[in-house]
Enzyme design. Structure first.
Site, mmCIF file in Angstrom:
data_model
loop_
_atom_site.group_PDB
_atom_site.id
_atom_site.type_symbol
_atom_site.label_atom_id
_atom_site.label_comp_id
_atom_site.label_asym_id
_atom_site.label_seq_id
_atom_site.Cartn_x
_atom_site.Cartn_y
_atom_site.Cartn_z
ATOM 1 N N CYS A 35 -20.826 -28.141 -50.994
ATOM 2 C CA CYS A 35 -19.472 -27.611 -50.822
ATOM 3 C C CYS A 35 -18.851 -27.238 -52.160
ATOM 4 O O CYS A 35 -17.963 -26.408 -52.218
ATOM 5 C CB CYS A 35 -18.605 -28.641 -50.133
ATOM 6 S SG CYS A 35 -19.480 -29.564 -48.886
ATOM 7 N N HIS A 85 -25.750 -33.065 -37.667
ATOM 8 C CA HIS A 85 -26.715 -32.212 -38.372
ATOM 9 C C HIS A 85 -27.315 -32.861 -39.613
ATOM 10 O O HIS A 85 -28.208 -32.301 -40.240
ATOM 11 C CB HIS A 85 -26.096 -30.846 -38.710
ATOM 12 C CG HIS A 85 -25.102 -30.847 -39.831
ATOM 13 N ND1 HIS A 85 -25.437 -30.467 -41.103
ATOM 14 C CD2 HIS A 85 -23.791 -31.162 -39.859
ATOM 15 C CE1 HIS A 85 -24.358 -30.541 -41.869
ATOM 16 N NE2 HIS A 85 -23.348 -30.958 -41.147
ATOM 17 N N THR A 140 -13.287 -28.462 -24.082
ATOM 18 C CA THR A 140 -14.501 -28.583 -23.270
ATOM 19 C C THR A 140 -15.646 -29.096 -24.132
ATOM 20 O O THR A 140 -15.910 -28.565 -25.206
ATOM 21 C CB THR A 140 -14.867 -27.216 -22.652
ATOM 22 O OG1 THR A 140 -13.765 -26.796 -21.850
ATOM 23 C CG2 THR A 140 -16.127 -27.305 -21.802
ATOM 24 N N ASN A 194 -22.885 -38.903 -50.590
ATOM 25 C CA ASN A 194 -23.750 -37.760 -50.305
ATOM 26 C C ASN A 194 -24.410 -37.175 -51.548
ATOM 27 O O ASN A 194 -25.420 -36.484 -51.441
ATOM 28 C CB ASN A 194 -22.965 -36.678 -49.562
ATOM 29 C CG ASN A 194 -21.602 -36.411 -50.156
ATOM 30 O OD1 ASN A 194 -20.775 -37.327 -50.276
ATOM 31 N ND2 ASN A 194 -21.353 -35.190 -50.553
ATOM 32 N N GLY A 216 -18.565 -34.178 -38.955
ATOM 33 C CA GLY A 216 -18.087 -35.212 -39.862
ATOM 34 C C GLY A 216 -16.725 -34.888 -40.465
ATOM 35 O O GLY A 216 -15.875 -35.777 -40.612
ATOM 36 N N SER A 217 -16.502 -33.626 -40.806
ATOM 37 C CA SER A 217 -15.222 -33.259 -41.418
ATOM 38 C C SER A 217 -14.069 -33.498 -40.454
ATOM 39 O O SER A 217 -13.032 -34.048 -40.835
ATOM 40 C CB SER A 217 -15.230 -31.785 -41.840
ATOM 41 O OG SER A 217 -16.250 -31.555 -42.788
HETATM 42 C C1 LIG Z 1 -21.849 -33.679 -44.607
HETATM 43 C C2 LIG Z 1 -20.808 -34.703 -44.831
HETATM 44 C C3 LIG Z 1 -19.541 -34.602 -44.228
HETATM 45 C C4 LIG Z 1 -19.153 -33.415 -43.393
HETATM 46 O O1 LIG Z 1 -19.815 -33.413 -42.153
HETATM 47 P P1 LIG Z 1 -19.892 -32.040 -41.323
HETATM 48 O O2 LIG Z 1 -20.503 -32.447 -40.017
HETATM 49 O O3 LIG Z 1 -20.730 -31.099 -42.106
HETATM 50 O O4 LIG Z 1 -18.476 -31.561 -41.148
HETATM 51 C C5 LIG Z 1 -18.630 -35.607 -44.473
HETATM 52 N N1 LIG Z 1 -18.939 -36.659 -45.242
HETATM 53 C C6 LIG Z 1 -20.132 -36.803 -45.820
HETATM 54 C C7 LIG Z 1 -20.422 -38.009 -46.650
HETATM 55 C C8 LIG Z 1 -21.112 -35.830 -45.650
HETATM 56 O O5 LIG Z 1 -22.296 -35.966 -46.243
#
Ligand SMILES: *Cc1c(COP(=O)(O)O)cnc(C)c1O
Length: 399
Positions: free
Chosen positions: A328, A204, A240, A154, A73-74
């Site tokens: 975080c 995840h 890859t 989140n 996600g990041s």
């Molecule tokens: C967990 C999260 C992310 C980051 O995702 P990762 O796969 O851990 O890098 C970004 N945005 C929100 C809203 C999240 O809950």
């Protein structure tokens, strides 16, 4: 007696479901090929890659060609913001986001401001965490190239009116990105209906493996590359492919889609029992986030007069894993930027606790928390000078 291990932090991450792990395993051993290779080993890996992409696309009603795998996600958030900002620089330099975004958005915006001279407006939210649409209409202009507002938060779970925000963005020629990491797989998401141009996702958070995610990029949307190198992901994201993780993410997406109705109903029931149960049993408790427009599993409550860290510590001793603020930012003593944006006084923002239930949470788990937490809060309040002062002024409450 075995020590209890009760996980209530499903917004931080989730366990990989057994079916997901089972789907992944052969791709580490038998089908280990590089998906770009010409031979049969490559073709076998490519089949897994294509299937995973189709499953993730299906979860959000996208065309598989609009799904680009990233490492999470990041990365998707970074790519969406930087990639569109750089590609649209000749059209303007203004970006709009909100004050309650994940740091993957906020820190990327800061970087675009400080290093690349973009201008960013951070929208306010109301006491429930909903963005201010009137403010959005006031600040958006023809200089605005991108609006990025998260789908679901989140920390507090509040869901935003993404379709309306998208319409406002498009009326001014801006692109619309949404951080859909918490939403996709948790609630129904349909990119065609929403009309968004870009959306971030992660594996995840929905019972898939860590280190895999995706960026939805609507057909025709121009975006600069973030990772340069080989021709993977339609020449847009080099490296890859992590085929086993993609296969697992695909399986997790498929399972989420098939179980969506049941997932939403069951988690909402357990979450409400927990959230309102705590409010009933513990005086001076505030429920944070929107009451109904919220993620099914997310409970966030503030207990007046005490610190979140103390609650977490005693909960952990009782075997219950929760969080205060997001994973975080815990470790820093600043109160959560999300709770501060709701307008909570420092004191309430400090005494917050996030408990997130998931597909493996049981009725007994909820009962155990409802039994365990009230005495913990009472004990911490006994030690709190703020509470002692309050009780002196309100002796009728000291039963
Ligand atoms: C967990 C999260 C992310 C980051 O995702 P990762 O796969 O851990 O890098 C970004 N945005 C929100 C809203 C999240 O809950």
């Amino acid at each position: 007696m075995e020590k209890r291990r009760l996980y209530m932090d499903y917004a931080a991450t989730t366990p990989v479901k057994p079916e997901v792990l089972e789907a992944m395993m052969p791709y580490y051993t038998t089908y280990f090929g590089n998906a770009s290779s010409f031979h049969q080993f490559g073709r076998e890996a490519k089949e897994g890659l294509d299937k995973g992409r189709a499953q993730v696309a299906s979860l959000i009603n996208a065309d598989p060609r609009e799904v680009y795998f990233t490492n999470g996600g990041s990365e998707s958030d970074n790519w969406a913001l930087e990639g569109t900002a750089f590609a649209r620089r000749n059209k303007g330099n203004h970006i709009i986001t909100s004050k309650i975004e994940h740091h993957a958005i906020l820190h990327t915006c800061e970087y675009l401001e400080k290093v690349h001279g973009f201008e960013v407006t951070y929208l306010d939210v109301d006491a429930d965490g909903k963005v201010d649409l009137e403010q959005l209409k006031r600040v958006i202009s023809d200089n605005t190239i991108l609006v990025s507002v998260m789908f679901a938060n989140n920390e507090i779970g509040t869901i935003q009116p993404i379709k309306e925000i998208t319409e406002i963005a498009h009326a001014h020629g801006a692109l619309m990105h949404t951080d859909g990491v918490q939403a996709c797989g948790n609630i129904p998401v349909d990119v065609k209906e929403l009309g968004v141009d870009l959306m971030s996702m992660s594996g995840h958070k929905i019972y898939g493996p860590k280190g895999i995610g995706a960026l939805y990029i609507k057909k025709g949307v121009k975006i600069h590359n973030f990772m340069h190198g080989g021709a993977q992901e339609r020449k847009k994201r080099a490296g890859t492919e992590n085929v086993p993780a993609i296969v697992g993410y695909g399986k997790a997406a498929e399972m989420a889609k098939n179980n969506m109705e049941n997932h939403v109903r069951e988690l909402t029931r357990l979450r409400d029992k927990l959230m309102y149960g705590l409010q009933e049993r513990i005086p001076h408790t505030r429920i944070n986030g929107h009451k109904t427009d919220r993620l099914p599993g997310t409970a966030n409550v503030s207990f007046q007069f005490i610190e979140g860290e103390g609650i977490l510590l005693l909960l952990d001793q009782a075997g219950i894993a929760g969080s205060s603020g997001s994973a975080c930012t815990s470790g820093s003593l600043d109160p959560s930027h999300v709770l501060m944006a709701l307008g909570l006084p420092h004191e309430l923002a400090h005494g917050s606790l996030r408990l997130v239930v998931g597909d493996f949470t049981t009725e007994e788990d909820i009962d155990y928390v409802l039994e365990t937490l009230p005495p913990i809060i009472a004990r911490l309040r006994e030690l709190s000078p703020l509470y002692q002062t309050y009780i002196k002024e309100h002796p009728e409450e000291n039963k």
